[in-house]
Design a protein around this motif. Structure first.
Motif, short mmCIF file in Angstrom:
data_model
loop_
_atom_site.label_atom_id
_atom_site.label_comp_id
_atom_site.label_asym_id
_atom_site.label_seq_id
_atom_site.Cartn_x
_atom_site.Cartn_y
_atom_site.Cartn_z
N ALA A 70 38.78 50.45 38.35
CA ALA A 70 38.87 49.78 39.64
C ALA A 70 38.17 50.29 40.81
O ALA A 70 37.58 49.48 41.63
N GLU A 72 35.27 51.83 40.50
CA GLU A 72 33.92 51.70 39.62
C GLU A 72 33.17 53.00 39.55
O GLU A 72 32.00 53.18 39.73
N ASP A 203 43.56 45.57 48.81
CA ASP A 203 42.31 45.02 48.05
C ASP A 203 42.34 45.84 46.63
O ASP A 203 41.77 45.37 45.57
N LEU A 204 42.36 46.95 46.67
CA LEU A 204 42.44 47.88 45.32
C LEU A 204 43.42 47.63 44.41
O LEU A 204 43.19 47.43 43.27
N ARG A 207 42.17 44.15 43.00
CA ARG A 207 41.31 44.59 41.95
C ARG A 207 41.86 44.95 40.68
O ARG A 207 41.66 44.52 39.40
N SER A 210 43.50 42.42 38.65
CA SER A 210 42.62 41.34 37.75
C SER A 210 42.02 42.21 36.65
O SER A 210 42.28 41.67 35.38
N LEU A 211 41.79 43.67 36.77
CA LEU A 211 41.20 44.43 35.79
C LEU A 211 42.28 44.46 34.66
O LEU A 211 41.93 44.64 33.39
N GLY A 215 40.11 40.93 33.76
CA GLY A 215 39.33 40.85 34.99
C GLY A 215 39.28 39.37 35.06
O GLY A 215 38.44 38.79 35.64
N GLU A 217 40.73 36.03 36.69
CA GLU A 217 41.70 35.52 38.02
C GLU A 217 40.51 34.28 38.52
O GLU A 217 39.36 34.66 38.96
N SER A 223 35.52 37.42 36.72
CA SER A 223 34.84 37.95 37.70
C SER A 223 34.20 39.24 37.55
O SER A 223 33.31 39.91 37.91
N HIS A 224 34.96 40.19 36.52
CA HIS A 224 34.76 41.44 36.07
C HIS A 224 35.21 41.57 34.70
O HIS A 224 35.87 40.75 33.99
#
Length: 381
Positions: A70, A72, A203-204, A207, A210-211, A215, A217, A223-224
């Motif tokens: 998350a 990166e 936001d974290l 993210r 989703s991961l 990923g 959503e 998107s990831h």
């Protein structure tokens, strides 16, 4: 009498009816992945993390891995982490393609030495992973000061420390992410693997959410590139049965630790500091400002006698374990790392030669605790 290192059935059997009801509830719904059991557990566990967002996961290891993803963190990045801890901390760093840089730990708390961490900073350092080892927090004031000065991400490995606190702030809620494990030996142990990732940043958290599920959503739109880090609904239901008992489990561990400290401290050659004259066995202690949950009660046996004490206890059918006999910088899988990642972990190496954990689980009874104390006394005399 035999004293096991851990007796999960002593804790789980009294909750048999609750587990059976949870199984029937989930079984009848036919909803085994995600769903209301997951959402309910995430709501209910949040108060003992101190964070704003919680994501239930497949394991504590995957919590660390997901946090790194998350944020990166990847190839070309360096991540500071203790040399004396469980493998997953550094293993996850390598799995995302980053380089773990091993930091020494403090003699008394077993937690990360920020002076050494500061000395090992480079232009490639992007994150630091303090581990709250054996159930008490690292010096998070020092960790956050270092992180803020050098724009580092902080991932708290609180796998062994859910509910522990530092000056009243709960472990896992201080850095960018907090990671927990529900492995059966933990203070809040599941009936199998499980983990949790928490964050205060919306936001974290989104993210990471989703991961957690490839990923994806919304559904089928990616998107990831994420992973499958979902907790089973059945495991969440079981943890919901145990969660109301968490405080009492930890209070009993704390009482067991106090018993050991009181009775072992009376023995010759036993001290809370290795610097004391004639010390042969060093007791663990709770650091100032910490609330210790005692996931492990870890002795340090000086003079090269650790293995002898371990065998002595095993001969008396008293469970004990070495956490950890090989430091991370000494693991064969990290031998390829640059010397700068591996140097200067002398305290960690000494711990690996001296540590021995004895039974501390909450269901220990008084005769069992006296059995442990008497066995150690016989070894020292």
């Amino acid at each position: 009498m035999p004293v096991p290192l851990l007796d999960v059935n002593a804790q789980n059997y009294p909750l048999h009816d609750g587990f059976s009801a949870a199984f029937e509830r989930v079984f009848k719904t036919g909803h085994f992945i995600m769903g209301e059991e997951i959402a309910a557990f995430e709501r209910e566990v949040l108060p003992i993390t101190g964070a704003s967002h919680a994501l239930s996961l497949s394991s504590g290891t995957d919590a660390i891995l997901l946090a790194l993803m998350a944020l990166e963190i990847g190839p070309g990045d360096e991540v500071l982490c203790p040399a004396f801890t469980f493998f997953a901390t550094a293993g996850c760093v390598s799995r995302v393609g980053a380089t773990p840089v091993f930091v020494d730990v403090l003699p008394d708390s077993f937690n990360i030495d920020i002076v050494d961490a500061r000395a090992k900073l480079t232009s490639k350092t992007r994150a630091i992973i303090p581990v709250h080892l054996f159930g008490q927090c690292a010096d998070m004031e020092a960790v956050m000061e270092l992180a803020n000065q050098h724009s580092l991400y902080v991932i708290e490995d609180a796998a062994q420390a859910i509910g522990a606190a530092r000056h009243g702030t709960l472990a896992g809620s201080i850095g960018h992410f907090g990671c927990y494990s529900f492995f059966p030996s933990k203070n809040l142990g599941g009936l199998g693997d499980g983990g949790l990732l928490v964050a205060n940043d919306n936001d974290l958290a989104l993210r990471a959410k989703s991961l957690r599920n490839h990923g994806m959503e919304p559904k089928y739109y990616h998107s990831h590139i994420g992973g499958n880090f979902r907790m089973d609904a059945l495991q969440a239901a079981f943890l919901r049965v145990k969660l109301p008992h968490y405080a009492s489990y930890t209070e009993k561990r704390q009482a067991n630790a106090a018993f050991y400290q009181e009775h072992l401290a009376k023995l010759p050659g036993v001290s809370f500091s290795s610097e004391a004259s004639g010390t042969r066995l060093v007791l663990p202690q709770c650091g100032e400002g910490n609330t210790h949950i005692w996931n492990q009660f870890t002795l340090r046996v000086t003079g090269g006698r650790r293995d002898a004490l371990k065998q002595h206890l095993l001969d008396r059918k008293i469970g004990c374990e070495i956490y950890y006999p090989v430091t991370l910088d000494q693991q064969a899988c990290f031998a390829h790392l640059p010397e700068s990642s591996l140097r200067g972990c002398e305290v960690s190496h000494r711990h690996a030669e001296e540590v021995l954990s004895i039974p501390i689980y909450s269901e220990l009874n008084e005769p069992q605790k006296f059995e442990v104390v008497e066995a150690i006394a016989a070894f020292l005399n």
